[in-house]
Design a protein around this motif. Structure first.
Motif, PDB file in Angstrom:
ATOM      1  N   ALA B 186       0.786  -1.056  -0.144  1.00 46.72           N
ATOM      2  CA  ALA B 186       0.009   0.120  -0.004  1.00 46.72           C
ATOM      3  C   ALA B 186       0.863   1.218  -0.084  1.00 46.72           C
ATOM      4  N   ALA B 187       2.057   1.104   0.591  1.00 43.18           N
ATOM      5  CA  ALA B 187       3.135   2.467   0.477  1.00 43.18           C
ATOM      6  C   ALA B 187       3.343   2.715  -0.766  1.00 43.18           C
ATOM      7  N   ALA B 190      -1.616   4.094  -3.493  1.00 45.54           N
ATOM      8  CA  ALA B 190      -2.325   4.328  -2.723  1.00 45.54           C
ATOM      9  C   ALA B 190      -3.768   3.338  -3.097  1.00 45.54           C
ATOM     10  N   SER B 193      -4.809  -1.350  -2.032  1.00 46.64           N
ATOM     11  CA  SER B 193      -5.779  -2.048  -1.321  1.00 46.64           C
ATOM     12  C   SER B 193      -7.355  -1.969  -1.854  1.00 46.64           C
ATOM     13  N   ILE B 218       0.832  -6.299   2.184  1.00 43.47           N
ATOM     14  CA  ILE B 218       0.238  -4.805   1.964  1.00 43.47           C
ATOM     15  C   ILE B 218       0.932  -3.982   2.796  1.00 43.47           C
ATOM     16  N   LEU B 222       6.234  -0.202   5.638  1.00 44.28           N
ATOM     17  CA  LEU B 222       5.398   0.671   6.636  1.00 44.28           C
ATOM     18  C   LEU B 222       5.412   0.219   8.080  1.00 44.28           C
ATOM     19  N   PRO B 223       5.315   1.133   9.176  1.00 51.02           N
ATOM     20  CA  PRO B 223       5.561   0.862  10.258  1.00 51.02           C
ATOM     21  C   PRO B 223       4.391   0.093  11.051  1.00 51.02           C
ATOM     22  N   ASP B 224       4.463  -0.564  11.985  1.00 50.94           N
ATOM     23  CA  ASP B 224       3.303  -1.284  12.797  1.00 50.94           C
ATOM     24  C   ASP B 224       2.574  -2.463  11.751  1.00 50.94           C
ATOM     25  N   LEU B 227      -0.135  -4.643  12.844  1.00 51.13           N
ATOM     26  CA  LEU B 227      -1.725  -4.114  12.924  1.00 51.13           C
ATOM     27  C   LEU B 227      -2.262  -4.139  11.416  1.00 51.13           C
ATOM     28  N   LEU B 228      -1.440  -3.465  10.637  1.00 48.84           N
ATOM     29  CA  LEU B 228      -1.890  -3.321   9.266  1.00 48.84           C
ATOM     30  C   LEU B 228      -2.290  -4.666   8.767  1.00 48.84           C
ATOM     31  N   VAL B 231      -5.409  -6.128  10.495  1.00 44.90           N
ATOM     32  CA  VAL B 231      -6.766  -5.128   9.937  1.00 44.90           C
ATOM     33  C   VAL B 231      -6.974  -5.581   8.573  1.00 44.90           C
ATOM     34  N   PHE B 232      -6.118  -5.711   7.682  1.00 44.36           N
ATOM     35  CA  PHE B 232      -6.396  -6.159   6.482  1.00 44.36           C
ATOM     36  C   PHE B 232      -7.042  -7.318   6.235  1.00 44.36           C
TER      37      PHE B 232
END
Lengths: 282, 282
Positions: B186-187, B190, B193, B218, B222-224, B227-228, B231-232
């Motif tokens: 995703a980074a 945009a 996703s 995805i 990116l950080p975290d 979690l990403l 959630v996805f």
């Protein structure tokens, strides 16, 4: 569809394309014994504390509910609203099933609040919609009536239509009606979340209105509530719930992750900023 | 639609109504320098370790991929497959873009594996589909062709149709084809996703096949990431992805929460059991 609410100094816009707007749920005595006791004694120290903490945690709007057995909401709701307006600058969601309490709170509120809530019950519609129209506010419509919350999705969708139609009839704009399809504990009913998801999808596609949801109910009686609430919130945001009522300190990161992945956070700026904030705290 | 895979002693069924089946992603040298070095030296200690850890963490199937520059996959993939069969009893997903490596791995595999993967590229279709048919396996179809991964959803859906049609033509059953709509970072884009979500929804509704997804891509860069990814993954499970390829130790809890909320976990038994297991570990 844009729902605009405001405080004296700040405007918040609920929309499909913007970020998910988080309404802080913590100023509500339901299930909170200590807050109930304070409110019964007419004290608002915990209300002040919850207001400050939720805004610090990233709440965009604060729900203010002082309804508990023995509390005079008509007297206390305006006091609580005044206090919260003093200590924070976010818009408020005035939350009561008592129309006179809402009326009294509206008299002291500075800005354009969200009224929580009207139901499809005749008394509720007759009492609250004219107030919303007169004061030019936005209003949350709960998909329930005098018989309670329908177990099936189709009836909830019908009730959403009915509330929207009645609101339009008194001159409220469609963009100022926010629908809540009502989250029920999954532990008590295995179909609770699939019914809710179905209702959300249909209300969204048939009515096109903005949508809220009390995101914490789903996990009532279950372990690991933050994870369950966060996962359900992620799915709900994908379905179009764009102003959920949540425990912001616990689930904001899920909402930010969902927004980042769903194109509601340009360059993922908010997600990355929040990640850095959380890193600093640990 | 049921896809059945098996090891010598265990059967796993991928279906709409059953729990989400998690395919462990860790036996794959892409981006893992230490594993690359080991595989180049012909050593499989890390493969053994990753196999054990992933099954301990709750993997239902293990993906086995030894593809790295300089590695002779035709020789090493069967060795890795034999080793993983020795130390675990979960079914395997034989993962290579080299048809001869897949053929060699199929010769040693005991049970009914998932083949990862075929693409819409003619060479891939011609080489791999007959192998899948002959060995009576299940196969993952990636929605890409010789030009790479289409940026738009519609073309990915077209490629999914094409792969399914070609597979049916050689006599593979529809239930044995699992489609992967291909998760992109995703980074870097945009729309990554939203495009992927659109493709998943359409493939699901048009073809009705079971679906996988490499759930970790995805969040690349990116950080975290957990979690990403979690959630996805929650949103993807809601959309019908029922056998994602994941880092099981990190995101299994999200999948279990989604299953519990989406009616794929009777009485939430698996969710509660896993919660207790996690509590004991901390």
């Amino acid at each position: 569809m844009q729902t605009t609410v405001s405080s004296k100094s700040r405007e918040v816009v609920i929309s499909d394309t913007g970020p998910t707007i988080l309404i802080g749920e913590r100023i509500n005595p339901t299930g909170k014994k200590k807050l109930q006791e304070e409110l019964l004694a007419g004290r608002l120290d915990l209300v002040r504390q919850e207001a400050l903490q939720q805004v610090e945690a990233g709440a965009d709007i604060l729900d203010v509910n002082v309804g508990a057995t023995g509390v005079d909401e008509v007297a206390l709701l305006p006091e609580a609203v005044k206090l919260v307006m003093e200590v924070t600058d976010v818009p408020l969601c005035l939350d009561s099933s008592n129309p006179r309490a809402l009326e009294a709170a509206l008299k002291v509120y500075e800005g354009r609040p969200l009224i929580n809530s009207v139901t499809a019950d005749q008394a509720s519609l007759n009492d609250i919609l004219p107030l919303v129209k007169e004061r030019n506010c936005a209003v949350i419509g709960l998909t329930m009536d005098e018989k309670g919350i329908p177990r099936d999705a189709a009836r909830r969708v019908e009730l959403a239509h009915y509330i929207v139609d009645r609101a339009l009839q008194v001159g409220i704009e469609r963009q100022d009606i926010v629908i809540d399809c009502l989250n029920m504990p999954a532990a008590a009913n295995a179909e609770a979340s699939s019914t809710l998801i179905e209702a959300i999808i249909e209300v969204r596609s048939q009515l096109g209105v903005n949508m809220t949801l009390g995101a914490s109910n789903i996990s009532f009686g279950l372990p690991d509530r933050t994870l369950l609430n966060g996962v359900f919130l992620s799915i709900a945001i994908h379905l179009g719930v764009n102003c959920p009522v949540v425990d912001v300190a616990k689930v904001r990161q899920y909402a930010l992750a969902a927004d980042a992945l769903l194109g509601k956070d340009q360059h993922m700026r908010r997600f990355i900023q929040d990640y850095r904030r959380r890193q600093k705290q640990t």
